[in-house]
Enzyme design. Structure first.
Site, PDB file in Angstrom:
ATOM      1  CG  ASP A 184      24.577 -13.617  71.932  1.00  0.00           C
ATOM      2  OD1 ASP A 184      23.672 -14.165  72.552  1.00  0.00           O
ATOM      3  OD2 ASP A 184      25.642 -14.195  71.632  1.00  0.00           O
ATOM      4  CG  HIS A 203      26.917 -17.433  73.235  1.00  0.00           C
ATOM      5  ND1 HIS A 203      25.845 -16.705  72.778  1.00  0.00           N
ATOM      6  CD2 HIS A 203      26.479 -18.707  73.351  1.00  0.00           C
ATOM      7  CE1 HIS A 203      24.804 -17.516  72.618  1.00  0.00           C
ATOM      8  NE2 HIS A 203      25.163 -18.735  72.958  1.00  0.00           N
TER       9      HIS A 203
HETATM   10  N1  LIG Z   1      26.822 -19.664  70.149  1.00  0.00           N
HETATM   11  C1  LIG Z   1      25.506 -19.580  69.980  1.00  0.00           C
HETATM   12  O1  LIG Z   1      24.989 -18.498  69.690  1.00  0.00           O
HETATM   13  C2  LIG Z   1      24.618 -20.781  70.159  1.00  0.00           C
HETATM   14  C3  LIG Z   1      23.249 -20.673  69.922  1.00  0.00           C
HETATM   15  C4  LIG Z   1      22.450 -21.803  70.062  1.00  0.00           C
HETATM   16  C5  LIG Z   1      23.012 -23.010  70.442  1.00  0.00           C
HETATM   17  N2  LIG Z   1      24.339 -23.072  70.690  1.00  0.00           N
HETATM   18  C6  LIG Z   1      24.997 -24.346  71.062  1.00  0.00           C
HETATM   19  O2  LIG Z   1      25.156 -25.103  69.859  1.00  0.00           O
HETATM   20  C7  LIG Z   1      25.265 -26.483  70.196  1.00  0.00           C
HETATM   21  C8  LIG Z   1      24.371 -27.322  69.317  1.00  0.00           C
HETATM   22  O3  LIG Z   1      23.018 -27.010  69.535  1.00  0.00           O
HETATM   23  P1  LIG Z   1      21.875 -27.942  68.918  1.00  0.00           P
HETATM   24  O4  LIG Z   1      20.599 -27.329  69.357  1.00  0.00           O
HETATM   25  O5  LIG Z   1      22.104 -28.199  67.476  1.00  0.00           O
HETATM   26  O6  LIG Z   1      22.141 -29.279  69.759  1.00  0.00           O
HETATM   27  P2  LIG Z   1      21.715 -30.765  69.385  1.00  0.00           P
HETATM   28  O7  LIG Z   1      21.839 -31.536  70.650  1.00  0.00           O
HETATM   29  O8  LIG Z   1      20.446 -30.788  68.639  1.00  0.00           O
HETATM   30  O9  LIG Z   1      22.880 -31.217  68.384  1.00  0.00           O
HETATM   31  C9  LIG Z   1      24.197 -31.418  68.777  1.00  0.00           C
HETATM   32  C10 LIG Z   1      24.780 -32.448  67.865  1.00  0.00           C
HETATM   33  O10 LIG Z   1      26.167 -32.566  68.187  1.00  0.00           O
HETATM   34  C11 LIG Z   1      26.485 -33.928  68.092  1.00  0.00           C
HETATM   35  N3  LIG Z   1      27.741 -34.191  68.778  1.00  0.00           N
HETATM   36  C12 LIG Z   1      27.972 -34.436  70.098  1.00  0.00           C
HETATM   37  N4  LIG Z   1      29.264 -34.675  70.310  1.00  0.00           N
HETATM   38  C13 LIG Z   1      29.877 -34.564  69.112  1.00  0.00           C
HETATM   39  C14 LIG Z   1      31.210 -34.715  68.684  1.00  0.00           C
HETATM   40  N5  LIG Z   1      32.181 -35.041  69.528  1.00  0.00           N
HETATM   41  N6  LIG Z   1      31.488 -34.536  67.365  1.00  0.00           N
HETATM   42  C15 LIG Z   1      30.521 -34.239  66.498  1.00  0.00           C
HETATM   43  N7  LIG Z   1      29.233 -34.094  66.839  1.00  0.00           N
HETATM   44  C16 LIG Z   1      28.916 -34.252  68.130  1.00  0.00           C
HETATM   45  C17 LIG Z   1      25.289 -34.642  68.675  1.00  0.00           C
HETATM   46  O11 LIG Z   1      25.245 -36.002  68.317  1.00  0.00           O
HETATM   47  C18 LIG Z   1      24.163 -33.834  68.038  1.00  0.00           C
HETATM   48  O12 LIG Z   1      23.787 -34.354  66.782  1.00  0.00           O
HETATM   49  C19 LIG Z   1      24.939 -26.575  71.688  1.00  0.00           C
HETATM   50  O13 LIG Z   1      26.157 -26.612  72.400  1.00  0.00           O
HETATM   51  C20 LIG Z   1      24.211 -25.268  71.968  1.00  0.00           C
HETATM   52  O14 LIG Z   1      24.318 -24.895  73.317  1.00  0.00           O
HETATM   53  C21 LIG Z   1      25.153 -21.988  70.554  1.00  0.00           C
END
Ligand SMILES: NC(=O)c1ccc[n+]([C@@H]2O[C@H](COP(=O)([O-])OP(=O)(O)OC[C@H]3O[C@@H](n4cnc5c(N)ncnc54)[C@H](O)[C@@H]3O)[C@@H](O)[C@H]2O)c1
Length: 376
Positions: free
Chosen positions: A204, A232
């Site tokens: 952000d 966030h």
């Molecule tokens: N803070 C930020 O600025 C920000 C920015 C973008 C995305 N995000 C968040 O980041 C996260 C990941 O985003 P993404 O696009 O890579 O999602 P994605 O769905 O492509 O990947 C998530 C991965 O996490 C795995 N996973 C689920 N449960 C798990 C567990 N218990 N242990 C280990 N791995 C596990 C899934 O199998 C998957 O491979 C989401 O929660 C998204 O909202 C945060």
């Protein structure tokens, strides 16, 4: 130079000073051999690898993040790393595919890859943990259901980190709800110092820098000291009141250069707050490369320090600064030195900002209550 202290706990320094010393000594000071000659070839100095855990590594942020880490973008261009990649069993095959690609990319800094669905194996000995794995909100799911899934994930991963990570492991939570996941992790890993548990709001922050840079048509590297306050989420408050831009006649306040308070108080804020949704609309996928890059910025600045006169935004455990309730993971302006962040103190807060800072704190309190209700 013997750098084995980072892995073996030999030094008298605190673990965080050790990581800091390991990284900053070799990046910022001339390199000398034992005879005193300056070493021109860095390969003459073997650094011990730092172990970096990425959870959710088979996902899209993970796919963008692991090559950045392996290339030295997170910890420095001469810092070897061992990557620990953790995901869940349904993603095991994809995770193995990422491991194969990491091998195929032949990254010189990459000294090993652990790809696993076992949290204990994933967490063992890690110095830095980037928690990207989580349960996404799916159509028809209530907020409480998503929270409940993530609370149980973060509770169990907290226990694995607490027991098996290296002393003083630095933790960055990326997975949403990032602030509250970090809070749960903190609660269930009481022996990890609260200073070591943070969440990502740097994306952000970088988005706010990007918007000012586009508006003024200046390089983004000339803009600094925007602040993201709070959660966030779309309740965050992107604040430019202390931000400045480097110009040929010195640093100038962003407000003075933009000369459009209506835009700064309106469209600028909503653009930053809603940027994640805009990316999803355009890409049909959520932000990944910018999230991965910002995660690298977060850890790099935490470990190696922020430049003099510059602050960045990090989600950290509130100590009550700026009358933000303590006991929340809230995004503040921070500076980092010697591997420790500190909240920038004494910034004047006007009435409009106060209201927005309180509003996002309120949302975090509600999330915290919801998370706790999922625990009982
Ligand atoms: N803070 C930020 O600025 C920000 C920015 C973008 C995305 N995000 C968040 O980041 C996260 C990941 O985003 P993404 O696009 O890579 O999602 P994605 O769905 O492509 O990947 C998530 C991965 O996490 C795995 N996973 C689920 N449960 C798990 C567990 N218990 N242990 C280990 N791995 C596990 C899934 O199998 C998957 O491979 C989401 O929660 C998204 O909202 C945060």
């Amino acid at each position: 130079m013997d750098l084995s202290f980072i892995m073996t706990n030999k030094s008298n320094l605190s673990p965080s000073s050790r990581l800091q010393a390991l990284l900053s000594a070799t990046l910022t000071t001339p390199l000398r051999s034992s005879s005193g000659d300056i070493l021109t070839n860095r390969s003459q100095m073997a650094k011990d690898p730092v172990r970096v855990l990425v959870t959710g590594a088979a996902g899209q942020i993970g796919y963008a993040l692991v090559p950045m880490i392996a290339r030295g973008i997170m910890l420095g261009a001469d810092q070897p790393v061992i990557l620990h990649m953790l995901d869940i069993p349904p993603a095991a095959e994809a995770l193995n595919g990422v491991k194969m690609e990491l091998i195929d990319a032949a990254f010189p800094l990459l000294k090993g890859v652990v790809a696993t669905t076992d949290a204990v194996e994933g967490c063992t000995g890690v110095n830095v943990a980037v928690m990207v794995g989580g349960f996404p909100r799916k159509e028809g799911m209530e907020r409480k259901d998503v929270m409940s899934k993530n609370v149980s994930i973060y509770k169990s991963q907290a226990a694995a980190l607490e027991k098996h990570a290296a002393p003083n492991c630095k933790v960055l939570v990326v997975a949403n709800p990032a602030n509250t996941n970090a809070l749960i992790l903190k609660e269930f890993a009481p022996s990890i110092p609260e200073k070591n548990i943070t969440c990502l709001t740097r994306l952000d922050h970088n988005r706010a820098l990007g918007q000012v840079s586009e508006r003024l048509n200046v390089p983004v590297s000339d803009v600094k000291n925007v602040i993201i306050w709070g959660n966030h989420s779309s309740s965050q408050y992107p604040d430019v009141n202390h931000a400045s831009v480097k110009t040929s006649s010195g640093e100038k306040p962003v407000r003075e250069l933009v000369k459009d308070d209506e835009w700064l108080n309106g469209e600028f804020i909503t653009t930053v707050q809603q940027r994640g949704a805009a990316i999803i609309k355009a890409r049909k996928l959520s932000s990944a490369l910018s999230a991965a890059s910002s995660a690298c910025d977060h850890i790099r600045d935490w470990v190696l320090g922020t430049p003099e006169g510059t602050f960045v935004s990090m989600g950290v455990y509130s100590d009550g600064s700026y009358n933000v309730p303590s006991g929340l993971i809230y995004s503040f302006p921070v500076t980092c030195r010697n591997g420790e962040w500190s909240i920038v103190q004494g910034l004047p807060i006007d009435e409009v900002s106060r209201k927005k800072m309180d509003l996002t704190a309120e949302e975090l309190k509600e999330e915290k209550d919801l998370a706790y209700s999922c625990l009982s």
